[in-house]
Design a protein around this motif. Structure first.
Motif, mmCIF file in Angstrom:
data_model
loop_
_atom_site.group_PDB
_atom_site.id
_atom_site.type_symbol
_atom_site.label_atom_id
_atom_site.label_comp_id
_atom_site.label_asym_id
_atom_site.label_seq_id
_atom_site.Cartn_x
_atom_site.Cartn_y
_atom_site.Cartn_z
ATOM 1 N N TRP A 4 23.151 52.856 55.288
ATOM 2 C CA TRP A 4 22.331 51.670 55.516
ATOM 3 C C TRP A 4 22.028 50.966 54.200
ATOM 4 N N GLY A 5 21.901 49.663 54.246
ATOM 5 C CA GLY A 5 21.389 48.906 53.110
ATOM 6 C C GLY A 5 22.455 48.460 52.124
ATOM 7 N N TRP A 6 21.975 48.005 50.970
ATOM 8 C CA TRP A 6 22.834 47.471 49.922
ATOM 9 C C TRP A 6 23.321 48.600 49.024
ATOM 10 N N ALA A 7 24.518 48.417 48.477
ATOM 11 C CA ALA A 7 25.106 49.452 47.613
ATOM 12 C C ALA A 7 24.227 49.723 46.405
ATOM 13 N N ASP A 8 23.601 48.680 45.848
ATOM 14 C CA ASP A 8 22.800 48.876 44.633
ATOM 15 C C ASP A 8 21.425 49.469 44.927
ATOM 16 N N GLU A 9 21.115 49.695 46.208
ATOM 17 C CA GLU A 9 19.846 50.324 46.576
ATOM 18 C C GLU A 9 20.036 51.739 47.129
ATOM 19 N N ALA A 10 21.275 52.217 47.165
ATOM 20 C CA ALA A 10 21.542 53.540 47.718
ATOM 21 C C ALA A 10 20.873 54.621 46.864
ATOM 22 N N LEU A 11 20.371 55.661 47.529
ATOM 23 C CA LEU A 11 19.730 56.755 46.815
ATOM 24 C C LEU A 11 20.757 57.535 46.000
ATOM 25 N N SER A 12 20.351 57.988 44.835
ATOM 26 C CA SER A 12 21.204 58.856 44.038
ATOM 27 C C SER A 12 21.247 60.235 44.685
ATOM 28 N N HIS A 13 22.215 61.046 44.287
ATOM 29 C CA HIS A 13 22.310 62.397 44.840
ATOM 30 C C HIS A 13 21.052 63.199 44.506
ATOM 31 N N GLU A 14 20.497 62.976 43.332
ATOM 32 C CA GLU A 14 19.283 63.691 42.947
ATOM 33 C C GLU A 14 18.118 63.292 43.843
ATOM 34 N N GLN A 15 18.016 62.024 44.184
ATOM 35 C CA GLN A 15 16.952 61.571 45.082
ATOM 36 C C GLN A 15 17.145 62.136 46.485
ATOM 37 N N VAL A 16 18.389 62.182 46.949
ATOM 38 C CA VAL A 16 18.666 62.763 48.262
ATOM 39 C C VAL A 16 18.291 64.238 48.275
ATOM 40 N N PHE A 75 9.049 53.681 60.915
ATOM 41 C CA PHE A 75 9.953 52.844 61.697
ATOM 42 C C PHE A 75 10.906 52.079 60.777
ATOM 43 N N LEU A 76 10.364 51.513 59.705
ATOM 44 C CA LEU A 76 11.184 50.734 58.789
ATOM 45 C C LEU A 76 12.080 51.612 57.924
ATOM 46 N N ARG A 77 11.641 52.841 57.639
ATOM 47 C CA ARG A 77 12.424 53.751 56.799
ATOM 48 C C ARG A 77 13.517 54.470 57.572
ATOM 49 N N ALA A 78 13.438 54.483 58.897
ATOM 50 C CA ALA A 78 14.301 55.341 59.704
ATOM 51 C C ALA A 78 15.786 55.200 59.393
ATOM 52 N N PRO A 79 16.348 53.981 59.275
ATOM 53 C CA PRO A 79 17.779 53.895 58.988
ATOM 54 C C PRO A 79 18.160 54.524 57.646
ATOM 55 N N TYR A 80 17.296 54.388 56.642
ATOM 56 C CA TYR A 80 17.567 54.993 55.335
ATOM 57 C C TYR A 80 17.428 56.521 55.421
ATOM 58 N N LEU A 81 16.435 56.970 56.173
ATOM 59 C CA LEU A 81 16.203 58.407 56.312
ATOM 60 C C LEU A 81 17.390 59.084 56.992
ATOM 61 N N ARG A 82 18.010 58.398 57.925
ATOM 62 C CA ARG A 82 19.159 58.978 58.625
ATOM 63 C C ARG A 82 20.294 59.277 57.653
ATOM 64 N N ASP A 83 20.457 58.442 56.620
ATOM 65 C CA ASP A 83 21.489 58.714 55.616
ATOM 66 C C ASP A 83 21.233 60.044 54.919
ATOM 67 N N VAL A 84 19.966 60.338 54.643
ATOM 68 C CA VAL A 84 19.621 61.621 54.025
ATOM 69 C C VAL A 84 19.918 62.757 54.995
ATOM 70 N N PHE A 85 19.585 62.566 56.255
ATOM 71 C CA PHE A 85 19.856 63.591 57.269
ATOM 72 C C PHE A 85 21.344 63.921 57.341
ATOM 73 N N VAL A 86 22.199 62.907 57.278
ATOM 74 C CA VAL A 86 23.641 63.149 57.320
ATOM 75 C C VAL A 86 24.051 64.038 56.154
ATOM 76 N N ALA A 87 23.531 63.762 54.974
ATOM 77 C CA ALA A 87 23.889 64.542 53.790
ATOM 78 C C ALA A 87 23.410 65.986 53.889
ATOM 79 N N MET A 88 22.302 66.220 54.600
ATOM 80 C CA MET A 88 21.758 67.573 54.685
ATOM 81 C C MET A 88 22.123 68.285 55.987
ATOM 82 N N GLY A 89 23.098 67.734 56.725
ATOM 83 C CA GLY A 89 23.595 68.417 57.910
ATOM 84 C C GLY A 89 22.657 68.363 59.091
ATOM 85 N N VAL A 90 21.971 67.249 59.260
ATOM 86 C CA VAL A 90 21.055 67.068 60.387
ATOM 87 C C VAL A 90 21.547 65.917 61.250
ATOM 88 N N LEU A 91 21.708 66.174 62.531
ATOM 89 C CA LEU A 91 22.060 65.141 63.498
ATOM 90 C C LEU A 91 20.811 64.333 63.817
#
Length: 528
Positions: A11-23, A380-396
């Protein structure tokens, strides 16, 4: 093609993506909160490492070459929407159906030239707005009957062209993103007042094509209610309805384009109803002992004609999941607003109804960003960004929604949750989390919105979700609900949409498609 690039998989813009350390930092807290998930998240496949087959289409001729590209990065960024199954595949660098060409016309005439060229080379055309589809609506999954696929990006058609302050309407190009649209209306003191969760990254044309629902829970929340007329380009000519406040002259041309999902024409602009920005607001977070009591209160509030701007009922488990509650009670986020008239009287009347149904609240009013309602809003507003973190940590993590009449509401919600929970247990080997909230409420029914969060098996996430979705969608159709209230049909919902709609209507829709798109170039596989 020099636009601000999106995140190529999430989700979101490439320049706003979380770093691996933040994830990794976020994963630790989330795994503790959920009780599952890997605290050592995976890294996504970098864009530079993704390989695509060569474009199957010949280079566009002449001036078309200036607005078209077969660049790998552009094709990847236009390959998927942002459903869970899209995000997982993009995260792993798996691009199943990349478009062969991405076209970004700067004016309506460019749209016509792209359609003419695509017809000549036998290519399918996938209209592309903000790319936020969660139902496979922009994936070039078109089959072998086409020589290739063109993603037709409307993003350069992004201006407010005209404002009619007397009538309260504005003519806006289809590629305008939500924030840009509102920024251009702001100097006029006006707003469209349409705020879907995807607002930051979705477009007016996309809202119209998918019959999007906004954040407001009652009243004119659907884009349907805000459209005055629509203009679209079809392979056989221009389709434009007359500007009217209402008409009884047969089936409405713009109503047929609403929800057409790019199959009947490429929407290029629309006249939409705008209004002064709200100046009066009131909000409360009302707690109920259980979801059923809260639902009864929502029904009573809406049937009393009080028309709250927000009337979102969240079950106890979701309230806890989003840090808006402790899991002991359901939460009703209740709000009223107006552009001048006082709202406290309506709020008091709604609270009196809530009290009759066992609701309680803090006497001090909660602002939009404060207290339990503020916590839920931020989640509610964070949910799409949070889902990206879930994918990285093996959460459906995925959602689905529907609508049902009040008479069936209680049993329907329980049946759908039970079917979904059973599928989660079978597919994931874990109870997971299945929650429900009411997103939109009407005098005759409501829209339940379900969230599923569960541990996933690396590499099998798409198959796991597809099995869960199959069970949930089957329960929805069996219970008399709709396969979608505001997420659209796309390719992913087609089997259940086909079962839901009457066959004579399906035949009529196929006839309309054949009339305006004889070669079947426009978004094949969606709706029809």
């Amino acid at each position: 093609m020099t636009t601000r690039p999106r995140n190529h998989w999430g989700w979101g813009w490439a320049d706003e993506a979380l770093s691996h350390e933040q994830v990794r930092e976020a994963a630790g807290g989330l795994a503790q909160h959920l009780g599952f998930g890997d605290v050592a998240p995976e890294r996504p496949v970098e864009l530079a490492a993704i390989e695509l087959p060569a474009s199957r289409l010949p280079p566009p001729p002449g001036a078309l070459a200036e607005i078209c590209t077969s660049d790998r990065d552009a094709r990847v960024r236009h390959a998927y929407g942002r459903a869970y199954r899209d995000v997982v595949r993009g995260f792993r660098g798996r691009i199943d159906h990349a478009p062969d060409v991405v076209a970004r016309p700067r004016e309506e005439a460019g749209v016509e030239r792209v359609l003419e060229w695509a017809a000549g080379v036998g290519a399918a055309v996938i209209p592309f707005g903000g790319g936020t589809s969660v139902v496979g609506g922009v994936e070039a999954r078109v089959g072998d009957a086409y020589a290739g696929a063109v993603a037709l990006d409307l993003g350069a058609l992004d201006r407010v062209l005209e404002v009619d302050a007397v009538s309260g309407a504005a003519r806006i190009q289809a590629g305008a993103l939500g924030p840009a649209l509102e920024q251009q209306l702001a100097p006029h003191g006006l707003t469209l007042r349409h705020f879907p969760q995807s607002f930051q990254l979705s477009t007016l044309g996309g809202w119209i094509a998918t019959r999007a629902g906004g954040h407001f829970a009652t009243g004119e929340t659907h884009i349907d209610d805000l459209v005055e007329s629509v203009r679209a380009i079809t392979p056989v000519g221009v389709w434009e309805s007359r500007r009217l406040p209402g008409s009884g002259a047969g089936p409405s041309p713009d109503r047929l384009l609403l929800g057409s999902e790019g199959t009947l024409g490429v929407i290029t602009e629309a006249w939409v109803r705008v209004r002064p920005k709200p100046t009066e607001r009131a909000g409360r977070a009302v707690r109920f002992a259980d979801f059923a009591a809260g639902a009864a209160a929502v029904r009573a509030v809406v049937q009393a004609g009080l028309a709250p701007s927000n009337c979102r009922l969240v079950d106890a488990r979701e309230a806890a999941l989003t840090f808006a509650g402790d899991g002991s009670c359901a939460l009703l986020v209740l709000g009223f607003e107006s552009s001048g008239a006082p709202v406290e009287e309506r709020m008091d009347a709604a609270l009196a109804i809530c009290r009759e149904h066992g609701g309680s609240w803090k006497e001090r009013a909660e602002g939009a960003r404060g207290g339990a309602s503020g916590a839920w809003r931020e989640a509610f507003l964070r949910a799409p960004y949070l889902r990206d973190v879930f994918v990285a940590m093996g959460v459906l993590s995925e959602t689905f929604e529907t609508a049902i009449v009040w008479e069936r509401f209680g049993a329907f919600v329980e049946d759908v949750k039970a079917a979904t929970r059973a599928a989660v247990r079978e597919v994931c080997g874990h109870e997971g989390i299945v929650t429900c909230r009411v997103t939109h409420a009407y005098p005759d029914g409501a829209a339940p919105y379900f969230t599923v969060v569960a541990p996933a098996r690396r590499g099998e996430e798409v198959a796991q979700w597809d099995a869960i979705k199959q069970a949930a969608a089957g329960a929805i159709i069996a219970g008399g609900g709709t396969i979608t209230h505001h997420h659209a049909v796309g390719r992913d919902h087609r089997p259940w949409y086909d079962a839901q709609r009457p066959e004579p209507f399906a035949a009529a829709l196929r006839g309309a498609k054949a009339a305006v798109d004889p070669a079947g170039l426009l978004n094949p596989g969606v709706l029809i």
